[in-house]
Design a protein around this motif. Sequence first.
Motif, PDB file in Angstrom:
ATOM      1  N   CYS A   1      -8.934  -6.451  -2.907  1.00  0.00           N
ATOM      2  CA  CYS A   1      -8.990  -7.922  -2.753  1.00  0.00           C
ATOM      3  C   CYS A   1     -10.293  -8.453  -3.360  1.00  0.00           C
ATOM      4  O   CYS A   1     -11.385  -8.012  -2.991  1.00  0.00           O
ATOM      5  CB  CYS A   1      -8.920  -8.269  -1.271  1.00  0.00           C
TER       6      CYS A   1
ATOM      7  N   TYR B   1     -11.794 -11.245  -2.911  1.00  0.00           N
ATOM      8  CA  TYR B   1     -12.662 -11.917  -1.922  1.00  0.00           C
ATOM      9  C   TYR B   1     -13.435 -10.864  -1.119  1.00  0.00           C
ATOM     10  O   TYR B   1     -14.613 -11.037  -0.811  1.00  0.00           O
ATOM     11  CB  TYR B   1     -11.820 -12.760  -0.956  1.00  0.00           C
TER      12      TYR B   1
ATOM     13  N   LYS C   1      -1.265  -5.912   9.502  1.00  0.00           N
ATOM     14  CA  LYS C   1      -2.655  -6.223   9.874  1.00  0.00           C
ATOM     15  C   LYS C   1      -2.938  -5.814  11.312  1.00  0.00           C
ATOM     16  O   LYS C   1      -2.085  -6.003  12.186  1.00  0.00           O
ATOM     17  CB  LYS C   1      -2.890  -7.722   9.696  1.00  0.00           C
TER      18      LYS C   1
ATOM     19  N   THR D   1      -6.600 -13.449   6.885  1.00  0.00           N
ATOM     20  CA  THR D   1      -7.044 -13.053   5.538  1.00  0.00           C
ATOM     21  C   THR D   1      -8.262 -12.135   5.660  1.00  0.00           C
ATOM     22  O   THR D   1      -8.999 -12.193   6.647  1.00  0.00           O
ATOM     23  CB  THR D   1      -7.437 -14.276   4.668  1.00  0.00           C
ATOM     24  N   VAL D   2      -8.430 -11.272   4.664  1.00  0.00           N
ATOM     25  CA  VAL D   2      -9.656 -10.477   4.566  1.00  0.00           C
ATOM     26  C   VAL D   2     -10.521 -11.097   3.468  1.00  0.00           C
ATOM     27  O   VAL D   2      -9.976 -11.718   2.553  1.00  0.00           O
ATOM     28  CB  VAL D   2      -9.345  -8.990   4.217  1.00  0.00           C
TER      29      VAL D   2
ATOM     30  N   GLU E   1     -14.747 -16.058   6.018  1.00  0.00           N
ATOM     31  CA  GLU E   1     -14.615 -16.628   4.662  1.00  0.00           C
ATOM     32  C   GLU E   1     -15.601 -15.860   3.781  1.00  0.00           C
ATOM     33  O   GLU E   1     -16.793 -15.723   4.145  1.00  0.00           O
ATOM     34  CB  GLU E   1     -14.966 -18.110   4.652  1.00  0.00           C
ATOM     35  N   SER E   2     -15.118 -15.391   2.620  1.00  0.00           N
ATOM     36  CA  SER E   2     -15.959 -14.538   1.780  1.00  0.00           C
ATOM     37  C   SER E   2     -17.282 -15.202   1.372  1.00  0.00           C
ATOM     38  O   SER E   2     -18.331 -14.551   1.364  1.00  0.00           O
ATOM     39  CB  SER E   2     -15.182 -14.095   0.539  1.00  0.00           C
TER      40      SER E   2
HETATM   41  N1  LIG Z   1     -10.653 -18.138   1.466  1.00  0.00           N
HETATM   42  C1  LIG Z   1     -10.547 -16.749   1.858  1.00  0.00           C
HETATM   43  C2  LIG Z   1      -9.417 -16.123   1.053  1.00  0.00           C
HETATM   44  C3  LIG Z   1      -9.213 -14.644   1.378  1.00  0.00           C
HETATM   45  C4  LIG Z   1      -7.851 -14.145   0.929  1.00  0.00           C
HETATM   46  O1  LIG Z   1      -6.971 -14.943   0.569  1.00  0.00           O
HETATM   47  N2  LIG Z   1      -7.645 -12.826   0.952  1.00  0.00           N
HETATM   48  C5  LIG Z   1      -6.314 -12.296   0.679  1.00  0.00           C
HETATM   49  C6  LIG Z   1      -6.356 -10.914   0.079  1.00  0.00           C
HETATM   50  S1  LIG Z   1      -6.987 -10.919  -1.576  1.00  0.00           S
HETATM   51  C7  LIG Z   1      -5.578 -12.155   1.988  1.00  0.00           C
HETATM   52  O2  LIG Z   1      -6.112 -11.640   2.944  1.00  0.00           O
HETATM   53  N3  LIG Z   1      -4.316 -12.611   2.024  1.00  0.00           N
HETATM   54  C8  LIG Z   1      -3.513 -12.504   3.205  1.00  0.00           C
HETATM   55  C9  LIG Z   1      -2.216 -11.804   2.966  1.00  0.00           C
HETATM   56  O3  LIG Z   1      -1.931 -11.392   1.832  1.00  0.00           O
HETATM   57  O4  LIG Z   1      -1.473 -11.661   3.935  1.00  0.00           O
HETATM   58  C10 LIG Z   1     -11.878 -16.062   1.625  1.00  0.00           C
HETATM   59  O5  LIG Z   1     -12.610 -16.496   0.715  1.00  0.00           O
HETATM   60  O6  LIG Z   1     -12.245 -15.129   2.365  1.00  0.00           O
END
Ligand SMILES: N[C@@H](CCC(=O)N[C@@H](CS)C(=O)NCC(=O)O)C(=O)O
Length: 196
Positions: A7, A9, A34, A46-47, A60-61
């Motif tokens: 990922c 982020y 998760k 989200t990660v 938040e990253s």
């Molecule tokens: N705004 C968040 C975005 C993080 C994000 O979208 N990460 C993706 C993985 S690259 C995620 O966890 N998506 C949830 C999923 O696929 O269920 C940040 O900056 O931390």
Amino acid sequence: MYSYRRCPYAMRARLSLYLARIEFFIYEISLKNKPEHMLAVSPKGTVPVLILGDNQIIDESLDIMIWAFSHQGIMDKYLPQDKKQISLSLINSNDTSFKKNLDSYKYAYDDNKRENAFKKCLDYVSELDLLLEKNEYLLDDCPLMVDYAIFPFIRQFINVDVLKFEDEGFKKINQWFNRILSSNEFEHIMMKSKIS
Ligand SMILES: N[C@@H](CCC(=O)N[C@@H](CS)C(=O)NCC(=O)O)C(=O)O
């Protein structure tokens, strides 16, 4: 920190913690399954999700990056005041329009839509390329928060089709990209975690 190796982020968050020399455990998750605890502390799912010693949650990253740099008193080194506005504006364009176009380029079934999205991504890449005429990194001769925050997304973009990107002849971006790709810090944060 709950993380997912590929990922972008999570990569930027891991990079900032590494640069700030903050020790942390990585809990590598599967996005399809998760952990309950992660969802309990951060329901948006989200990660990355960073859990601090006092149980404070940062999910938040960019907040993780900013926390890491300020915690170690190295904010001025990675986000100097005179470059703050432009850094945040470039990161914001990355996280909004570039990311949207990158997803269309990666996932659109329609060839025209994919090509259109590729061209739109190139507009942003050209903007970065122009900045690299002046310095080795985006805003300075050493890498700043802006480089580390954007790099994982440019990496994804290039990796969709390396030859297609190389055909565009962005020499400066290629040099910048390879410099960070081969850096100790990137190599370190991409090492396979032993804890999962
Ligand atoms: N705004 C968040 C975005 C993080 C994000 O979208 N990460 C993706 C993985 S690259 C995620 O966890 N998506 C949830 C999923 O696929 O269920 C940040 O900056 O931390």
